[in-house]
Every structure is written in C-alpha cells, then in structure tokens.
Scaffold this active site. Structure first.
Site, short mmCIF file in Angstrom:
data_model
loop_
_atom_site.label_atom_id
_atom_site.label_comp_id
_atom_site.label_asym_id
_atom_site.label_seq_id
_atom_site.Cartn_x
_atom_site.Cartn_y
_atom_site.Cartn_z
N HIS A 41 27.82 -64.85 28.64
CA HIS A 41 26.49 -65.41 28.39
C HIS A 41 26.39 -66.89 28.77
O HIS A 41 25.36 -67.33 29.30
CB HIS A 41 26.12 -65.22 26.91
CG HIS A 41 24.65 -65.27 26.65
ND1 HIS A 41 24.08 -64.67 25.57
CD2 HIS A 41 23.63 -65.86 27.30
CE1 HIS A 41 22.78 -64.88 25.58
NE2 HIS A 41 22.48 -65.61 26.62
N TYR A 67 21.55 -62.30 20.83
CA TYR A 67 20.16 -62.03 20.43
C TYR A 67 20.07 -61.30 19.10
O TYR A 67 18.99 -61.23 18.50
CB TYR A 67 19.43 -61.20 21.49
CG TYR A 67 19.35 -61.81 22.88
CD1 TYR A 67 19.66 -63.14 23.11
CD2 TYR A 67 18.99 -61.04 23.99
CE1 TYR A 67 19.62 -63.70 24.38
CE2 TYR A 67 18.93 -61.57 25.25
CZ TYR A 67 19.25 -62.90 25.45
OH TYR A 67 19.20 -63.44 26.71
N1 LIG Z 1 20.95 -65.75 29.97
C1 LIG Z 1 20.31 -66.57 29.18
O1 LIG Z 1 20.88 -67.57 28.69
C2 LIG Z 1 18.87 -66.30 28.85
C3 LIG Z 1 18.09 -67.32 28.29
C4 LIG Z 1 16.74 -67.01 28.01
C5 LIG Z 1 16.23 -65.76 28.30
N2 LIG Z 1 17.02 -64.79 28.85
C6 LIG Z 1 16.49 -63.42 29.16
O2 LIG Z 1 15.39 -63.53 30.04
C7 LIG Z 1 14.24 -62.88 29.47
C8 LIG Z 1 12.97 -63.58 29.93
O3 LIG Z 1 12.99 -64.95 29.62
P1 LIG Z 1 12.09 -65.60 28.49
O4 LIG Z 1 11.50 -64.52 27.67
O5 LIG Z 1 12.93 -66.63 27.85
O6 LIG Z 1 10.98 -66.36 29.30
P2 LIG Z 1 9.64 -65.94 30.09
O7 LIG Z 1 9.71 -64.54 30.57
O8 LIG Z 1 9.41 -67.05 31.04
O9 LIG Z 1 8.52 -66.11 28.95
C9 LIG Z 1 8.17 -65.16 28.02
C10 LIG Z 1 6.82 -65.60 27.45
O10 LIG Z 1 5.85 -65.63 28.50
C11 LIG Z 1 4.74 -64.83 28.16
N3 LIG Z 1 4.39 -64.03 29.33
C12 LIG Z 1 5.18 -63.14 29.97
N4 LIG Z 1 4.53 -62.59 31.01
C13 LIG Z 1 3.29 -63.14 31.01
C14 LIG Z 1 2.14 -62.95 31.84
N5 LIG Z 1 2.13 -62.10 32.86
N6 LIG Z 1 1.03 -63.67 31.56
C15 LIG Z 1 1.02 -64.54 30.53
N7 LIG Z 1 2.06 -64.77 29.69
C16 LIG Z 1 3.19 -64.06 29.95
C17 LIG Z 1 5.14 -63.97 27.01
O11 LIG Z 1 4.08 -63.91 26.08
P3 LIG Z 1 3.32 -62.52 25.70
O12 LIG Z 1 4.27 -61.76 24.83
O13 LIG Z 1 2.13 -63.02 24.98
O14 LIG Z 1 3.01 -61.82 26.98
C18 LIG Z 1 6.33 -64.69 26.38
O15 LIG Z 1 5.93 -65.51 25.32
C19 LIG Z 1 14.53 -62.93 27.96
O16 LIG Z 1 13.78 -61.98 27.27
C20 LIG Z 1 16.02 -62.68 27.92
O17 LIG Z 1 16.30 -61.29 28.05
C21 LIG Z 1 18.32 -65.06 29.15
#
Ligand SMILES: NC(=O)c1ccc[n+]([C@@H]2O[C@H](COP(=O)([O-])OP(=O)(O)OC[C@H]3O[C@@H](n4cnc5c(N)ncnc54)[C@H](OP(=O)(O)O)[C@@H]3O)[C@@H](O)[C@H]2O)c1
Length: 272
Positions: free
Chosen positions: A102, A44
């Site tokens: 990862h 990241y």
């Molecule tokens: N291990 C891996 O390979 C991997 C891959 C991807 C992600 N991750 C980890 O998982 C975490 C979460 O996954 P992600 O960020 O990819 O996906 P996510 O949580 O599904 O989506 C984040 C998006 O959803 C919106 N959001 C979040 N909560 C919301 C709500 N209550 N209502 C409306 N919109 C909402 C956010 O926008 P707003 O900012 O506008 O709220 C943001 O744009 C990452 O930050 C990372 O730490 C790990």
C-alpha cells in the site's frame, strides 16, 4: 496483457472510504453498470464487507478482478503472509487478483516487503502483484529487486497534479501507473476548462478528466456513491480527446498539488 488493461479492468471501482450499506449499494450499482474490477485494502477496514458484496454479486470468479493492499505495519517476515491470508478470508476468496504494497515502508527499505510480496504470489495467494505510492527511484529499484512483473504503481493521478516524473519512470521500468483521486475528490470541478472541453464531445467534466488519464496510459480507480456518477465514470470508452485538448489539460497540471497531503499521510515518502 497486463491485468489492468484486460476486459473492463482499466476502470476499477474503489471502495475507500465506504463501509456498510453504502459500500454494498455502491458495489451493486457498479457491477450493474459493468465494473468487474474492485479495489480495497487492509487499511480501509472494509475487506470483509467488500467480500460480502462480491459474494452477493454471484459473478463467475474469473470475470472479477479484486485488488487488495498490504498495510505497512505487516511488512515483517512474521506478519506479511498471515495478513494476506486474513485478507483473503475476509474477502472470501482463494486468491487476490492483484496484491499491492500500500505504501513504501517508513525508512524506505523496499527490499523486504517486495520479497514477501513475491512470496505471496509464489504461494498462490495473489495472481499478480504491484506497488502503490512508490516514487520514481523506488520503481526503478523495485523493478531490479523482483523476478516477477509488477503490474502497477497505484498513485495519486489527476489533471491538477503533474506526475511526468512517474510517467517517465513507468515507461522506463515497464511498471504501468494506475490512478487514485482521479477526480481529485471533486477539486477538478472548480475548473471550468474540463466542462468546456467536454461540450465538444458530448461528455461531462468528470468524463473528460478520466479519459485524459486513460489516454496518458494510466488505468483508473474511481469511487462514487451516486448512480449517475458511477455510470458516467464507466462511460468513458467511446470518445477520444484530441491532442490539442490533451495539451490544454496537460497545461493544468501543477507540481505538488496533492489531495493526499502529508497531513493525511505523515508516512508518505518524499514525492518526486
Ligand atoms: N493507494 C492509495 O493510497 C489510495 C489512496 C486513495 C484512494 N485510493 C483508491 O482510489 C479510489 C478512488 O479515489 P478517491 O475516492 O480517493 O478519489 P476520487 O475518485 O477522486 O473522489 C471520490 C469523490 O468524488 C466524487 N465523484 C466521483 N465521481 C464523480 C463524478 N462523476 N461527478 C462528481 N463527483 C464525483 C465522489 O462523490 P459522490 O459519491 O457524491 O459521487 C467522491 O466523493 C478509492 O476509493 C480507493 O479505492 C487509493
């Protein structure tokens, strides 16, 4: 008890793709709301800023749960441990609470990175270790290859993607799952069913989605830059989705509906 199921750690605040003031501000709000578990990764490029924010929070170290993940480029004898030491230096921590691989290594030989991961734990660089983006077969192989407990396989998990094969592997191996893309980066909101179910509990669509994940036995990672969403995503422990509504949501899952597609991660394994 597994660290992701202690305290409030079932709800982890993810830091991808945040950087700079946006990351700092979101982490301050998250901590104020009650999050103590934060997820970052070498990939990241924000470990140093995450470390700055953690230091600014000034919370007792033993109340925090910090996860970071080793980049697959560092899966060599020469690079692995120095890369973890560099991560800790950026995070300004003596140890990571959880250190993950990862991604599986390209080519799929998981033995070497798992051995190095175990060494990192033995050296005290990480209190707990686990994996991310492992397939069911890799989970079974990993459980046999290491002497320690793997505390998670962090994977894409939300109600639009069927992950029954991985849930079965979790039960079989004792390696619990944790979710990323928990609200499918907003895709879930295109489906009115989650909001409709939420009306019965006085909860939003997002809260229903996150609660469904928890009731599948999966701990959650969520990321948001907005206070209202950060608060809503944390406020998911005071209701229980009925078995009938769980089944309605189960029926939404599809094979192969991925947010993290091959275009985004050409190094991904062949998914179950
Ligand atoms: N291990 C891996 O390979 C991997 C891959 C991807 C992600 N991750 C980890 O998982 C975490 C979460 O996954 P992600 O960020 O990819 O996906 P996510 O949580 O599904 O989506 C984040 C998006 O959803 C919106 N959001 C979040 N909560 C919301 C709500 N209550 N209502 C409306 N919109 C909402 C956010 O926008 P707003 O900012 O506008 O709220 C943001 O744009 C990452 O930050 C990372 O730490 C790990």
């Amino acid at each position: 008890m597994n660290i992701y199921f202690q305290g409030t750690n079932q709800r982890t605040f993810g830091t991808f793709p945040l950087t700079g003031a946006e990351l700092r501000d979101a982490m301050m709000v998250a901590a104020e709301v009650g999050y103590r578990s934060f997820d970052t990764a070498q990939m990241y490029g924000n470990e140093a800023e995450t470390g700055d924010a953690v230091a600014e929070l000034g919370l007792a170290r033993d109340t925090l749960c910090i996860t970071t993940k080793v980049h697959p480029d560092n899966y060599t004898e020469a690079a692995f441990l120095p890369s973890v030491e560099e991560s800790l230096s950026k995070l300004k921590l003596d140890y990571a609470d959880i250190l993950l691989l990862h991604w599986p290594p390209i080519g799929g030989d998981i033995a070497l990175p798992l051995k190095l991961l175990q060494q990192a734990q033995e050296k005290g660089l990480a209190r707990n270790v686990g994996v991310s983006n492992f397939t069911a077969q890799m989970m079974r192989d990993a459980a046999k290859l290491v002497d320690v407990s793997l505390v998670t396989n962090q994977i894409e998990f939300h109600p639009l993607l069927n992950q029954d094969v991985l849930l079965a592997a979790a039960a079989e191996t004792g390696i619990p799952l944790s979710s990323y893309c928990s609200v499918a980066r907003g895709e879930v909101f295109k489906h009115p069913v989650f909001g409709e179910i939420g009306e019965g509990y006085g909860k939003t669509a997002a809260q229903v989605v996150l609660r469904w994940i928890l009731q599948k036995g999966v701990s959650i990672n969520t990321m948001s830059t907005k206070r209202a969403n950060i608060e809503a995503n944390f406020d998911v422990m005071d209701f229980t989705i009925s078995s009938v509504d769980m089944a309605r949501i189960d029926a939404m899952t599809q094979t192969g509906f991925r947010i993290v597609t091959e275009d985004l991660v050409p190094w991904a394994p062949e998914w179950d």
